[in-house]
Design a protein around this motif. Sequence first.
Motif, mmCIF file in Angstrom:
data_model
loop_
_atom_site.group_PDB
_atom_site.id
_atom_site.type_symbol
_atom_site.label_atom_id
_atom_site.label_comp_id
_atom_site.label_asym_id
_atom_site.label_seq_id
_atom_site.Cartn_x
_atom_site.Cartn_y
_atom_site.Cartn_z
ATOM 1 N N LYS A 17 0.830 -1.207 0.000
ATOM 2 C CA LYS A 17 0.000 0.000 0.000
ATOM 3 C C LYS A 17 0.864 1.257 0.000
ATOM 4 O O LYS A 17 0.540 2.247 -0.665
ATOM 5 C CB LYS A 17 -0.938 -0.005 1.204
ATOM 6 N N GLU A 18 1.960 1.214 0.763
ATOM 7 C CA GLU A 18 2.886 2.353 0.781
ATOM 8 C C GLU A 18 3.526 2.541 -0.593
ATOM 9 O O GLU A 18 3.689 3.664 -1.075
ATOM 10 C CB GLU A 18 3.971 2.139 1.834
ATOM 11 N N ALA A 19 3.875 1.424 -1.229
ATOM 12 C CA ALA A 19 4.568 1.491 -2.523
ATOM 13 C C ALA A 19 3.683 2.061 -3.626
ATOM 14 O O ALA A 19 4.158 2.782 -4.503
ATOM 15 C CB ALA A 19 5.058 0.098 -2.916
ATOM 16 N N VAL A 20 2.386 1.737 -3.594
ATOM 17 C CA VAL A 20 1.496 2.189 -4.675
ATOM 18 C C VAL A 20 0.836 3.527 -4.366
ATOM 19 O O VAL A 20 0.063 4.045 -5.172
ATOM 20 C CB VAL A 20 0.404 1.142 -4.985
ATOM 21 N N ALA A 21 1.117 4.072 -3.185
ATOM 22 C CA ALA A 21 0.500 5.348 -2.820
ATOM 23 C C ALA A 21 0.953 6.475 -3.746
ATOM 24 O O ALA A 21 0.227 7.442 -3.977
ATOM 25 C CB ALA A 21 0.825 5.694 -1.368
ATOM 26 N N THR A 22 2.165 6.355 -4.280
ATOM 27 C CA THR A 22 2.700 7.354 -5.205
ATOM 28 C C THR A 22 2.733 6.774 -6.607
ATOM 29 O O THR A 22 3.270 5.695 -6.828
ATOM 30 C CB THR A 22 4.128 7.772 -4.795
ATOM 31 N N TYR A 23 2.140 7.511 -7.556
ATOM 32 C CA TYR A 23 2.078 7.010 -8.932
ATOM 33 C C TYR A 23 3.470 7.005 -9.558
ATOM 34 O O TYR A 23 4.224 7.969 -9.438
ATOM 35 C CB TYR A 23 1.151 7.878 -9.775
ATOM 36 N N THR A 24 3.793 5.903 -10.219
ATOM 37 C CA THR A 24 5.045 5.804 -10.972
ATOM 38 C C THR A 24 4.739 5.147 -12.320
ATOM 39 O O THR A 24 3.725 4.454 -12.469
ATOM 40 C CB THR A 24 6.096 4.951 -10.231
ATOM 41 N N PRO A 25 5.595 5.323 -13.316
ATOM 42 C CA PRO A 25 5.363 4.658 -14.611
ATOM 43 C C PRO A 25 5.345 3.137 -14.526
ATOM 44 O O PRO A 25 4.871 2.472 -15.429
ATOM 45 C CB PRO A 25 6.559 5.144 -15.458
ATOM 46 N N HIS A 26 5.884 2.588 -13.423
ATOM 47 C CA HIS A 26 5.976 1.132 -13.272
ATOM 48 C C HIS A 26 4.880 0.574 -12.362
ATOM 49 O O HIS A 26 4.979 -0.550 -11.885
ATOM 50 C CB HIS A 26 7.350 0.748 -12.702
ATOM 51 N N LEU A 27 3.830 1.348 -12.144
ATOM 52 C CA LEU A 27 2.786 0.948 -11.213
ATOM 53 C C LEU A 27 2.078 -0.330 -11.669
ATOM 54 O O LEU A 27 1.765 -1.201 -10.855
ATOM 55 C CB LEU A 27 1.766 2.076 -11.052
ATOM 56 N N VAL A 28 1.844 -0.463 -12.973
ATOM 57 C CA VAL A 28 1.182 -1.660 -13.496
ATOM 58 C C VAL A 28 2.018 -2.897 -13.192
ATOM 59 O O VAL A 28 1.505 -3.923 -12.740
ATOM 60 C CB VAL A 28 0.943 -1.545 -15.016
ATOM 61 N N ASP A 29 3.327 -2.811 -13.428
ATOM 62 C CA ASP A 29 4.214 -3.945 -13.154
ATOM 63 C C ASP A 29 4.246 -4.279 -11.666
ATOM 64 O O ASP A 29 4.257 -5.455 -11.277
ATOM 65 C CB ASP A 29 5.632 -3.640 -13.645
ATOM 66 N N LEU A 30 4.244 -3.240 -10.835
ATOM 67 C CA LEU A 30 4.275 -3.444 -9.387
ATOM 68 C C LEU A 30 3.027 -4.183 -8.923
ATOM 69 O O LEU A 30 3.099 -5.147 -8.148
ATOM 70 C CB LEU A 30 4.397 -2.099 -8.671
ATOM 71 N N ARG A 31 1.878 -3.738 -9.419
ATOM 72 C CA ARG A 31 0.619 -4.397 -9.058
ATOM 73 C C ARG A 31 0.600 -5.854 -9.526
ATOM 74 O O ARG A 31 0.210 -6.749 -8.788
ATOM 75 C CB ARG A 31 -0.554 -3.638 -9.673
ATOM 76 N N SER A 32 1.024 -6.065 -10.771
ATOM 77 C CA SER A 32 1.000 -7.418 -11.334
ATOM 78 C C SER A 32 1.964 -8.341 -10.603
ATOM 79 O O SER A 32 1.635 -9.496 -10.307
ATOM 80 C CB SER A 32 1.341 -7.377 -12.829
ATOM 81 N N ASP A 33 3.167 -7.837 -10.298
ATOM 82 C CA ASP A 33 4.167 -8.664 -9.614
ATOM 83 C C ASP A 33 3.695 -9.055 -8.214
ATOM 84 O O ASP A 33 3.833 -10.212 -7.804
ATOM 85 C CB ASP A 33 5.503 -7.928 -9.527
ATOM 86 N N PHE A 34 3.134 -8.086 -7.493
ATOM 87 C CA PHE A 34 2.668 -8.379 -6.144
ATOM 88 C C PHE A 34 1.485 -9.344 -6.182
ATOM 89 O O PHE A 34 1.341 -10.210 -5.321
ATOM 90 C CB PHE A 34 2.268 -7.090 -5.426
#
Length: 268
Positions: A17-34
């Motif tokens: 939740k802390e990691a996705v609180a800030t938008y980054t260009p790699h957000l889709v990859d972060l969500r998918s990996d987790f």
Amino acid sequence: AQMAIGSNFIQGIEKYKEAVATYTPHLVDLRSDFSRVILSFSQNQEALRSDAFKQGAGLMVEELNKIINEHPLELNVYILLGQYYALFNQFDKAEEIFYAGGAAIVLRKRLLDDVGLFDEKFGAHWEDTDLSWRIRLRGYKVVVVPKAVVYHKGSLTMSRFVKRHDVAWCIRKNRIAGLLQNYSCKNLIICLPVLLISYIVLFFKEAIFDKNIKIAFSSVSAIIWNIKKLPDILKQRRFVQNRIRCVSDKNIVSLMNKGFIALHFLKG
């Protein structure tokens, strides 16, 4: 053991939740990996039974739906979401659905004689939705059979030989044509403007924020294609509305609300 699993899950979820609180260009990859990490724990029966796992899985269903809304072309996300639904037995019994994917569908010949084959002008993408829509308008049922097993390498050809903006163009042009051909006049007047406005919003988002001009212009070219093909589309509409339609949209729209894919044709 369950307490340890629960504690690890809760810690992981809070860090996520802390990691996705800030938008980054790699957000889709972060969500998918987790999401894949959480799914990997589903092989552990103790984890599967824990409340913490269910909490994490519920969070990831929400997150994957966000990806679909923001990036409707991320096809692997649909696969992940389907795995979550299957994990919790959302599809554990035969039931009616709005449409069946062309990669895993069995049809009677007399049915196809009645409603026609895939619409050739669609090419790839959405042709199965269009065919299923005609089948339902004719009064037939489309049913999912959970015990049936199909092995399909999703989008293998498209991902290797077709550029992403061409895929976007196929999907977006066919959505418009599908609505034009299959909806009643009343629902078409309501839904078509919504779809076109969503394309305009997508254009600016993809051009300005995503800085992907080719993907952005796929919405524009999709609209232009439908204008050029309008005589063919209207001819098919007359066939569908006058010769195929046996039931009202009311009998079908309720099925569009089932599952995560059903309303996607209105989302981008």
